[in-house]
Design a protein around this motif. Structure first.
Motif, PDB file in Angstrom:
ATOM      1  N   SER A 189       0.834  -1.211   0.000  1.00  0.00           N
ATOM      2  CA  SER A 189       0.000   0.000   0.000  1.00  0.00           C
ATOM      3  C   SER A 189       0.862   1.251   0.000  1.00  0.00           C
ATOM      4  O   SER A 189       2.096   1.187  -0.036  1.00  0.00           O
ATOM      5  CB  SER A 189      -0.899  -0.009   1.238  1.00  0.00           C
ATOM      6  N   ASN A 190       0.179   2.379   0.066  1.00  0.00           N
ATOM      7  CA  ASN A 190       0.855   3.669   0.135  1.00  0.00           C
ATOM      8  C   ASN A 190       1.885   3.679   1.265  1.00  0.00           C
ATOM      9  O   ASN A 190       1.623   3.216   2.372  1.00  0.00           O
ATOM     10  CB  ASN A 190      -0.172   4.785   0.361  1.00  0.00           C
ATOM     11  N   GLU A 227       3.886   6.064  -7.712  1.00  0.00           N
ATOM     12  CA  GLU A 227       4.064   5.039  -6.675  1.00  0.00           C
ATOM     13  C   GLU A 227       3.272   3.781  -7.036  1.00  0.00           C
ATOM     14  O   GLU A 227       3.742   2.656  -6.839  1.00  0.00           O
ATOM     15  CB  GLU A 227       3.626   5.564  -5.312  1.00  0.00           C
ATOM     16  N   PHE A 267      -3.062   4.128  -3.250  1.00  0.00           N
ATOM     17  CA  PHE A 267      -1.997   4.982  -3.759  1.00  0.00           C
ATOM     18  C   PHE A 267      -2.580   6.330  -4.174  1.00  0.00           C
ATOM     19  O   PHE A 267      -3.531   6.384  -4.954  1.00  0.00           O
ATOM     20  CB  PHE A 267      -1.312   4.325  -4.958  1.00  0.00           C
ATOM     21  N   TYR A 268      -2.002   7.409  -3.682  1.00  0.00           N
ATOM     22  CA  TYR A 268      -2.452   8.733  -4.098  1.00  0.00           C
ATOM     23  C   TYR A 268      -1.432   9.426  -4.994  1.00  0.00           C
ATOM     24  O   TYR A 268      -1.639  10.566  -5.397  1.00  0.00           O
ATOM     25  CB  TYR A 268      -2.857   9.601  -2.905  1.00  0.00           C
ATOM     26  N   ASN A 272       3.597   6.599   2.209  1.00  0.00           N
ATOM     27  CA  ASN A 272       3.603   7.935   2.804  1.00  0.00           C
ATOM     28  C   ASN A 272       4.987   8.588   2.820  1.00  0.00           C
ATOM     29  O   ASN A 272       5.173   9.627   3.466  1.00  0.00           O
ATOM     30  CB  ASN A 272       3.016   7.912   4.227  1.00  0.00           C
TER      31      ASN A 272
END
Length: 350
Positions: A114-115, A159, A154-155, A117
């Protein structure tokens, strides 16, 4: 029944995916809000197994290994990098045990990344670190024998691309879903539909959206993704009443709260009054299914009962559908002829 692959199931109809373990573990008292690290996989494996089981019995075709936030950066922050590999392997092994319990067809087991950050589009060192973090987690997924990888929330488009590349390096199928923040665009400038189209063209089996947004503020973007993508599309909103003014759950206000909140907004521990009910979520599921969303589920905040309603709304009978609501024999609202008739007089006064 022989266990079908994710692609085989998608070809035959919609796949239900239960997510949202992060909030569910916090709600059950086994995870700390804020740090949100899934140590439950090591500290309380029985609790995690039961949670996996609850979502599978509610209709999920997928048991998602609970390794969201179980990456090197998050483990560094809490000072427990030594637990990184044991936590990841335990979460997957527990998922595999539960998947085998399905009474008609073994559930799929998905590894999870996952993300992070830490991704910074202007910093190559951050990109290299992200790639390294994904690679080690995916190597463990491959060794533990997962069926596919769920890369989620994901933002940043880039990524997500790195995640896809590392999943493909392991020879595994990829479901890639994006978390769209309140800017209504990916943070490196891509629209969500453009990002999904590129990810699909690069070989992701399923692309789409998850988390951050409720049905009302995710659905318009799912429609754009569906139009832009030829392949399979995923939609997994949170079950909260987000609005155009407040499109994500990060800044949802609660005008009715009379107490002092310890956080700036209702996120993450004061969202309770802002839930959609299960029938609203079922209506969203019907709409998503009608426009061609193939991989359907719910994310943070979802309960098994909510997921069951989503599955049933698109015509799927779940293991626990025998427990779905039936008011026929309720003492106030039931119509069963053996009930005491005088109780009906109190329906409006109860």
């Amino acid at each position: 029944m022989a266990k079908r692959s994710l692609e085989q199931r998608l070809k035959e109809g919609p796949v239900i995916a239960g997510e949202g373990y992060l909030f569910e573990m916090e709600r059950r008292g086994y995870l700390q809000a804020g740090s949100f690290v899934p140590e439950v996989a090591l500290e309380h494996p029985d609790v995690l197994k039961q949670t996996y089981r609850d979502y599978m019995n509610a209709g999920s075709d997928v048991v998602l290994a609970f390794t969201y936030n179980a990456h090197r950066e998050k483990m560094r922050i809490i000072g427990k990098e030594d637990l990184l590999e044991p936590l990841n392997r335990s979460a997957i092994r527990l998922a595999k045990e539960v998947a085998k319990e399905h009474p008609t067809e073994e559930a799929l087991v998905a590894g999870n990344i996952s993300n992070t950050n830490i991704f910074d589009p202007e910093d190559q060192a951050s990109k290299d670190k992200v790639r390294s973090m994904f690679r080690e987690m995916l190597e463990w997924c491959k060794e533990e024998g997962v069926d596919f990888i769920n890369g989620e929330t994901f933002y940043y488009h880039e990524e997500a691309v790195i995640a896809l590349e590392e999943i493909q390096r392991q020879g595994l199928e990829a479901v890639i879903t994006l978390g769209l923040m309140g800017e209504n665009i990916m943070r490196d400038g891509y629209t969500v539909e453009e990002s999904c189209r590129i990810l699909s063209e690069k070989g992701a089996l399923v692309v789409g959206m998850n988390c951050f947004r409720g049905p009302d503020t995710m659905q318009p973007y799912l429609e754009k993704v569906r139009e832009a993508v030829d392949g399979y599309v995923a939609g997994l909103p949170i079950p909260y009443r987000t609005t155009d003014d407040h499109p994500t759950f990060f800044n949802l206000p609660d005008g009715g709260c009379s107490c002092h909140l310890p956080t700036e907004t209702t996120f993450p521990t004061s969202l309770d009054p802002l839930y959609h009910n299960r029938y609203e979520l079922a209506e969203w599921a019907k709409e998503a299914h009608q426009i061609g969303i193939n991989y359907i589920g719910l994310c943070c905040g979802a309960s098994p009962a909510m997921l069951r309603s989503v599955a049933e709304a698109i015509g799927i009978e779940t293991i626990n559908s025998k427990y779905s609501p039936d008011m026929e024999k309720h003492f106030l609202f039931g119509k069963d002829k053996t009930l005491k008739a005088h109780n009906a007089n109190y329906r409006s006064k109860a």
